[in-house]
Motif scaffolding. Structure first.
Motif, PDB file in Angstrom:
ATOM      1  N   ASN A  52     -79.065  -1.146  17.766  1.00  0.00           N
ATOM      2  CA  ASN A  52     -78.482  -1.996  17.153  1.00  0.00           C
ATOM      3  C   ASN A  52     -77.053  -1.835  16.567  1.00  0.00           C
ATOM      4  O   ASN A  52     -77.109  -0.764  15.901  1.00  0.00           O
ATOM      5  N   VAL A  53     -76.181  -2.473  16.709  1.00  0.00           N
ATOM      6  CA  VAL A  53     -74.918  -2.541  16.091  1.00  0.00           C
ATOM      7  C   VAL A  53     -74.618  -3.406  14.941  1.00  0.00           C
ATOM      8  O   VAL A  53     -74.604  -4.558  15.208  1.00  0.00           O
ATOM      9  N   GLU A  54     -74.109  -2.957  14.059  1.00  0.00           N
ATOM     10  CA  GLU A  54     -73.867  -3.663  12.804  1.00  0.00           C
ATOM     11  C   GLU A  54     -72.344  -3.439  12.355  1.00  0.00           C
ATOM     12  O   GLU A  54     -71.988  -2.307  12.027  1.00  0.00           O
ATOM     13  N   VAL A  55     -71.530  -4.365  11.913  1.00  0.00           N
ATOM     14  CA  VAL A  55     -69.989  -4.240  11.516  1.00  0.00           C
ATOM     15  C   VAL A  55     -70.320  -4.276   9.949  1.00  0.00           C
ATOM     16  O   VAL A  55     -70.858  -5.226   9.335  1.00  0.00           O
ATOM     17  N   VAL A  56     -69.747  -3.218   9.380  1.00  0.00           N
ATOM     18  CA  VAL A  56     -69.940  -2.959   8.005  1.00  0.00           C
ATOM     19  C   VAL A  56     -68.503  -2.701   7.309  1.00  0.00           C
ATOM     20  O   VAL A  56     -67.547  -2.238   8.039  1.00  0.00           O
ATOM     21  N   ASP A  57     -68.151  -3.135   6.051  1.00  0.00           N
ATOM     22  CA  ASP A  57     -66.763  -2.723   5.476  1.00  0.00           C
ATOM     23  C   ASP A  57     -66.530  -1.241   4.987  1.00  0.00           C
ATOM     24  O   ASP A  57     -65.415  -0.711   4.943  1.00  0.00           O
ATOM     25  N   SER A  58     -67.865  -0.589   4.661  1.00  0.00           N
ATOM     26  CA  SER A  58     -67.438   0.667   3.998  1.00  0.00           C
ATOM     27  C   SER A  58     -68.913   1.462   4.437  1.00  0.00           C
ATOM     28  O   SER A  58     -70.016   0.908   4.522  1.00  0.00           O
ATOM     29  N   ILE A  59     -68.726   2.831   4.288  1.00  0.00           N
ATOM     30  CA  ILE A  59     -69.755   3.658   4.376  1.00  0.00           C
ATOM     31  C   ILE A  59     -69.943   4.556   3.380  1.00  0.00           C
ATOM     32  O   ILE A  59     -69.133   4.961   3.046  1.00  0.00           O
ATOM     33  N   PRO A  60     -71.004   4.843   2.460  1.00  0.00           N
ATOM     34  CA  PRO A  60     -70.859   5.639   1.458  1.00  0.00           C
ATOM     35  C   PRO A  60     -70.643   6.908   1.680  1.00  0.00           C
ATOM     36  O   PRO A  60     -70.672   7.592   2.738  1.00  0.00           O
ATOM     37  N   THR A  74     -67.520   8.122   2.234  1.00  0.00           N
ATOM     38  CA  THR A  74     -66.555   7.972   3.124  1.00  0.00           C
ATOM     39  C   THR A  74     -65.056   7.388   2.606  1.00  0.00           C
ATOM     40  O   THR A  74     -65.219   6.622   1.912  1.00  0.00           O
ATOM     41  N   ARG A  75     -64.114   7.773   3.094  1.00  0.00           N
ATOM     42  CA  ARG A  75     -62.831   7.313   2.729  1.00  0.00           C
ATOM     43  C   ARG A  75     -62.677   5.986   3.215  1.00  0.00           C
ATOM     44  O   ARG A  75     -63.245   5.385   4.248  1.00  0.00           O
ATOM     45  N   PRO A  76     -61.897   5.042   2.591  1.00  0.00           N
ATOM     46  CA  PRO A  76     -61.606   3.743   3.125  1.00  0.00           C
ATOM     47  C   PRO A  76     -60.694   3.645   4.432  1.00  0.00           C
ATOM     48  O   PRO A  76     -60.146   4.724   4.628  1.00  0.00           O
ATOM     49  N   THR A  77     -61.158   2.756   5.426  1.00  0.00           N
ATOM     50  CA  THR A  77     -60.374   2.708   6.638  1.00  0.00           C
ATOM     51  C   THR A  77     -59.026   1.727   6.460  1.00  0.00           C
ATOM     52  O   THR A  77     -58.906   1.178   5.496  1.00  0.00           O
ATOM     53  N   PRO A  78     -57.934   2.122   7.268  1.00  0.00           N
ATOM     54  CA  PRO A  78     -56.790   1.148   7.149  1.00  0.00           C
ATOM     55  C   PRO A  78     -57.166  -0.120   7.404  1.00  0.00           C
ATOM     56  O   PRO A  78     -58.439  -0.561   8.149  1.00  0.00           O
ATOM     57  N   PRO A  79     -56.207  -1.148   7.095  1.00  0.00           N
ATOM     58  CA  PRO A  79     -56.692  -2.469   7.350  1.00  0.00           C
ATOM     59  C   PRO A  79     -56.854  -3.055   8.894  1.00  0.00           C
ATOM     60  O   PRO A  79     -57.612  -3.914   9.146  1.00  0.00           O
ATOM     61  N   ASP A  80     -56.301  -2.344  10.037  1.00  0.00           N
ATOM     62  CA  ASP A  80     -56.831  -2.507  11.158  1.00  0.00           C
ATOM     63  C   ASP A  80     -57.701  -1.854  11.905  1.00  0.00           C
ATOM     64  O   ASP A  80     -58.201  -1.921  13.014  1.00  0.00           O
TER      65      ASP A  80
END
Length: 280
Positions: A151-159, A161-167
């Protein structure tokens, strides 16, 4: 005039110096002349000095005199004194030079290709091409005594962890593992997981946590256990990338000695070349 030399009755004359003449006044009738020159044997005629011969002209050398070594004639291409060395080689033919160049290139190509092919063959024997087994989205894949579901889920952040770049986009992947029999419990080594795009690009995913029992005796046949993993992919591909799961062929048998494990592993021929592809 004194008495003649030719008279029969010649008188005696006193000794007198004849040559060289003394400085005195000669008496009348006395003549002092030098002794006539006695002709000697004639000298041998002088041999003419031979003219210098240019280098390279052949002439018959005289026989060497005893005790004097004979000197060999000088050749046209001889080096001058103090600069002896080999004569300049004749220029090589263009055709022969080309053949030598082609031969050298072929020899170099063979020298490079032989070890390269040996290395490639050895690599392929140890790591043959993958065998891809494709499953539809949400489908359960049963393979080698174990069933797998992804199962694959698209998430905005992971506890934590550092924020990801906009792309970039986080993916949270949950893998469910169920042992179908006791052999499925023995094959409990974690799988390798990655995500791939249609153009062939690959991104690794990292394990986050799992709920697998620490001891084999706590495993239950038919019970679901989970691996939670995360990865980062380009945001434009976050809904398209597919999960590729490579089960481990390793088998862990309880209370087996290390020596017995190595002996058993040497006899087992199962390779790590099977990959389960889960579509999105």
């Amino acid at each position: 005039m004194g008495p003649s030399w030719f008279a029969s009755d010649r008188g005696a004359f006193p000794d007198q110096q004849v040559w060289p003449p003394t400085v005195r006044e000669e008496h009348a009738g006395i003549s002092t002349q030098p002794f006539p020159a006695v002709p000697a044997a004639p000298l041998p005629p002088r041999q003419p000095v031979p003219a210098m011969q240019p280098l390279g002209m052949t002439q018959e050398s005289p026989a060497p005199t005893a005790g004097v070594p004979a000197v060999a004639p000088v050749a046209d291409d001889a080096e001058p004194d103090g600069a002896a060395g080999p004569a300049d080689p004749a220029p090589a033919r263009p055709g022969r030079t080309a053949l030598r160049a082609v031969g050298a290139v072929l020899a170099l190509a063979v020298a490079i290709a032989v070890p390269t092919m040996d290395g490639y063959t050895t690599y392929r024997e140890a790591r043959p091409p993958d065998k891809i087994h494709t499953f539809a989205a949400g489908q359960t894949a049963s393979f080698k005594h174990v069933s797998w579901q992804v199962n694959v889920e698209v998430v905005d952040s992971i506890p934590n962890t550092r924020p990801t770049p906009p792309d970039r986009q986080w993916l949270k992947i949950r893998i469910t593992r169920i042992a179908l029999d006791q052999e499925g419990i023995i094959r409990r080594v974690p799988p390798e997981v990655e995500v791939r795009a249609a153009d062939g690009r690959v991104w690794k995913v990292e394990p986050l946590d799992d709920d697998l029992p620490l001891d084999a005796k706590d495993y239950r046949v038919g019970a679901p256990y989970h691996y939670n993993m995360v990865g980062v992919v380009p945001r434009a591909l976050s809904s398209q990338v597919e999960v590729y799961l490579r089960p481990s062929p390793a088998r862990i048998i309880e209370n087996e000695s290390v020596e017995d494990m190595f002996k058993r592993s040497a006899k087992e021929e199962e390779l790590k070349d099977n990959v389960l592809r889960f579509r999105r």
